[in-house]
Design an enzyme around this catalytic site. Structure first.
Site, PDB file in Angstrom:
ATOM      1  N   CYS A   1       4.960   2.049  17.539  1.00  0.00           N
ATOM      2  CA  CYS A   1       5.343   0.908  18.360  1.00  0.00           C
ATOM      3  C   CYS A   1       4.128   0.001  18.515  1.00  0.00           C
ATOM      4  CB  CYS A   1       5.811   1.410  19.726  1.00  0.00           C
ATOM      5  SG  CYS A   1       6.153   0.080  20.871  1.00  0.00           S
TER       6      CYS A   1
ATOM      7  N   ARG B   1       0.861  -1.212   0.000  1.00  0.00           N
ATOM      8  CA  ARG B   1       0.000   0.000   0.000  1.00  0.00           C
ATOM      9  C   ARG B   1       0.891   1.254   0.000  1.00  0.00           C
ATOM     10  NH1 ARG B   1      -2.652  -3.980   0.192  1.00  0.00           N
ATOM     11  NH2 ARG B   1      -2.576  -3.509  -2.000  1.00  0.00           N
TER      12      ARG B   1
ATOM     13  N   HIS C   1      -8.411   6.486  10.406  1.00  0.00           N
ATOM     14  CA  HIS C   1      -7.904   5.113  10.468  1.00  0.00           C
ATOM     15  C   HIS C   1      -6.382   5.037  10.357  1.00  0.00           C
ATOM     16  CE1 HIS C   1     -12.123   3.502   9.146  1.00  0.00           C
ATOM     17  NE2 HIS C   1     -12.074   3.853  10.428  1.00  0.00           N
TER      18      HIS C   1
ATOM     19  N   GLY D   1     -17.428   8.948  -1.405  1.00  0.00           N
ATOM     20  CA  GLY D   1     -16.678   7.727  -1.679  1.00  0.00           C
ATOM     21  C   GLY D   1     -16.549   6.760  -0.531  1.00  0.00           C
TER      22      GLY D   1
HETATM   23  P1  OAD Z   1     -15.303   0.845   0.672  1.00  0.00           P
HETATM   24  O1  OAD Z   1     -14.462   0.056  -0.257  1.00  0.00           O
HETATM   25  O2  OAD Z   1     -16.122   0.118   1.672  1.00  0.00           O
HETATM   26  O3  OAD Z   1     -16.295   1.773  -0.159  1.00  0.00           O
HETATM   27  C1  OAD Z   1     -15.824   2.515  -1.252  1.00  0.00           C
HETATM   28  C2  OAD Z   1     -16.919   3.416  -1.734  1.00  0.00           C
HETATM   29  O4  OAD Z   1     -16.373   4.215  -2.766  1.00  0.00           O
HETATM   30  C3  OAD Z   1     -18.144   2.682  -2.324  1.00  0.00           C
HETATM   31  O5  OAD Z   1     -19.340   3.261  -1.823  1.00  0.00           O
HETATM   32  C4  OAD Z   1     -18.003   2.928  -3.837  1.00  0.00           C
HETATM   33  O6  OAD Z   1     -19.269   3.005  -4.499  1.00  0.00           O
HETATM   34  C5  OAD Z   1     -17.306   4.287  -3.820  1.00  0.00           C
HETATM   35  N1  OAD Z   1     -16.554   4.604  -5.049  1.00  0.00           N
HETATM   36  C6  OAD Z   1     -15.923   3.784  -5.905  1.00  0.00           C
HETATM   37  N2  OAD Z   1     -15.347   4.486  -6.901  1.00  0.00           N
HETATM   38  C7  OAD Z   1     -15.618   5.794  -6.663  1.00  0.00           C
HETATM   39  C8  OAD Z   1     -15.308   7.025  -7.322  1.00  0.00           C
HETATM   40  N3  OAD Z   1     -14.588   7.053  -8.452  1.00  0.00           N
HETATM   41  N4  OAD Z   1     -15.764   8.179  -6.787  1.00  0.00           N
HETATM   42  C9  OAD Z   1     -16.502   8.178  -5.636  1.00  0.00           C
HETATM   43  N5  OAD Z   1     -16.825   7.055  -4.988  1.00  0.00           N
HETATM   44  C10 OAD Z   1     -16.393   5.881  -5.481  1.00  0.00           C
HETATM   45  O7  OAD Z   1     -14.326   1.924   1.370  1.00  0.00           O
HETATM   46  P2  OAD Z   1     -14.567   2.781   2.687  1.00  0.00           P
HETATM   47  O8  OAD Z   1     -15.989   3.165   2.839  1.00  0.00           O
HETATM   48  O9  OAD Z   1     -13.548   3.858   2.677  1.00  0.00           O
HETATM   49  O10 OAD Z   1     -10.779   0.506   7.254  1.00  0.00           O
HETATM   50  O11 OAD Z   1     -14.198   1.720   3.778  1.00  0.00           O
HETATM   51  C11 OAD Z   1     -14.161   2.109   5.132  1.00  0.00           C
HETATM   52  C12 OAD Z   1     -13.091   1.367   5.860  1.00  0.00           C
HETATM   53  O12 OAD Z   1     -13.224  -0.037   5.608  1.00  0.00           O
HETATM   54  C13 OAD Z   1     -11.680   1.656   5.395  1.00  0.00           C
HETATM   55  O13 OAD Z   1     -11.148   2.823   5.978  1.00  0.00           O
HETATM   56  C14 OAD Z   1     -10.930   0.451   5.830  1.00  0.00           C
HETATM   57  C15 OAD Z   1     -11.918  -0.614   5.412  1.00  0.00           C
HETATM   58  O14 OAD Z   1     -11.879  -1.805   6.092  1.00  0.00           O
HETATM   59  C16 OAD Z   1      -9.749  -0.094   7.837  1.00  0.00           C
HETATM   60  O15 OAD Z   1      -8.891  -0.740   7.233  1.00  0.00           O
HETATM   61  C17 OAD Z   1      -9.720   0.088   9.325  1.00  0.00           C
END
Ligand code: OAD
Length: 241
Positions: free
Chosen positions: A112, A56, A104, A182
């Protein structure tokens, strides 16, 4: 100056080439959360965890901010913009965003392994060491303060998220505009922000698949962040005094 709070998720950085988590082909289709993003996974196989976050880190350094990140930086010309992001990349900062709160954690710091409060796992002691990194953390890198292993500065499942009270309360009371962008809004407590900001005067939700925005009474802008955020920023900047 009016205050705008922006709550972003992986979709904000998707068009820069950073995969989301839950879309098809997303990161959680290729990796088990419990293996790479949990304290148990770290205890079982730290090499696998470091490899996951190392990739990443390398990816982040290969990509650029997209039009959505730049639109959020542009808003700072006339607004006090606070970015609350679930993203661990630093593309917002690279685009010029000044005030970014990484709920996050972030990829460019290491901490650590005894740093954090972990549910169901008793660290032998607490250590607050954090450091900026310019290359991925390697197995064997240790904390200079206490000798614990260095680990990604990321909040894993089963760990607590610092919701920064009373600062968050102040943001809720003072925001004139709230933009959700997003995010699938499936991970708490982060997703709870969509309801905590329910009384904000103007609320927008941008996502090509905006399953959650309508539920909370947002103006839903269905589409990609790189298109919808610049449009919204232009509108907000045009109407600002
Ligand atoms: P997700 O992968 O759950 O959701 C991504 C969102 O982005 C979805 O609603 C898609 O429809 C949207 N999306 C995709 N392409 C896009 C674009 N070009 N423009 C706008 N939106 C778009 O990701 P998060 O909601 O960020 O946590 O996930 C939340 C947390 O779950 C993350 O921070 C991570 C993960 O597990 C940890 O690792 C602690």
């Amino acid at each position: 100056m009016k205050r705008i709070v922006v709550f972003s998720g992986a979709g904000l950085s998707a068009e820069s080439g950073i995969p989301t988590f839950r879309d098809s082909d997303g990161l959680w289709e290729q990796h088990r959360i419990e293996d790479v993003a949990s304290p148990d996974g770290w205890q079982r196989d730290p090499e696998l965890v470091l490899d996951f976050y190392g990739k990443r880190f390398q990816k982040m350094n290969l990509v650029q901010p997209n039009a959505a990140h730049y639109a959020l930086a542009e808003l700072q010309k006339k607004f006090d913009v606070i970015n609350i992001t679930q993203n661990i990349d630093t593309l917002l900062e690279q685009a010029g965003a000044k005030n970014v709160w990484h709920l996050h954690g972030r990829l460019d710091t290491a901490k650590c392994e005894f740093h954090h409060e972990i549910f169901g796992y008793q660290p032998t002691h607490r250590c607050d060491f954090k450091t900026l990194i310019s290359k991925p953390i390697a197995l064997g890198d240790t904390c200079p303060k206490c000798g614990g292993r260095l680990r990604p500065d990321v909040v894993w499942f089963g760990e607590s998220v610092d919701m920064r009270q009373p600062y968050l309360e102040e943001l809720i009371d003072t925001a004139s505009v709230f933009i959700g962008v997003g995010t699938s809004a499936q991970v708490y407590p982060a997703a709870g922000l969509l309801t905590l900001f329910a009384d904000t005067e103007q609320k927008y939700f941008i996502d090509p698949n905006p399953a959650y925005g309508a539920l909370y009474g947002f103006s839903v802008l269905e589409g990609k962040a790189s298109v919808k955020l610049p449009e919204l920023a232009k509108q907000l900047l045009g109407s600002a005094n």
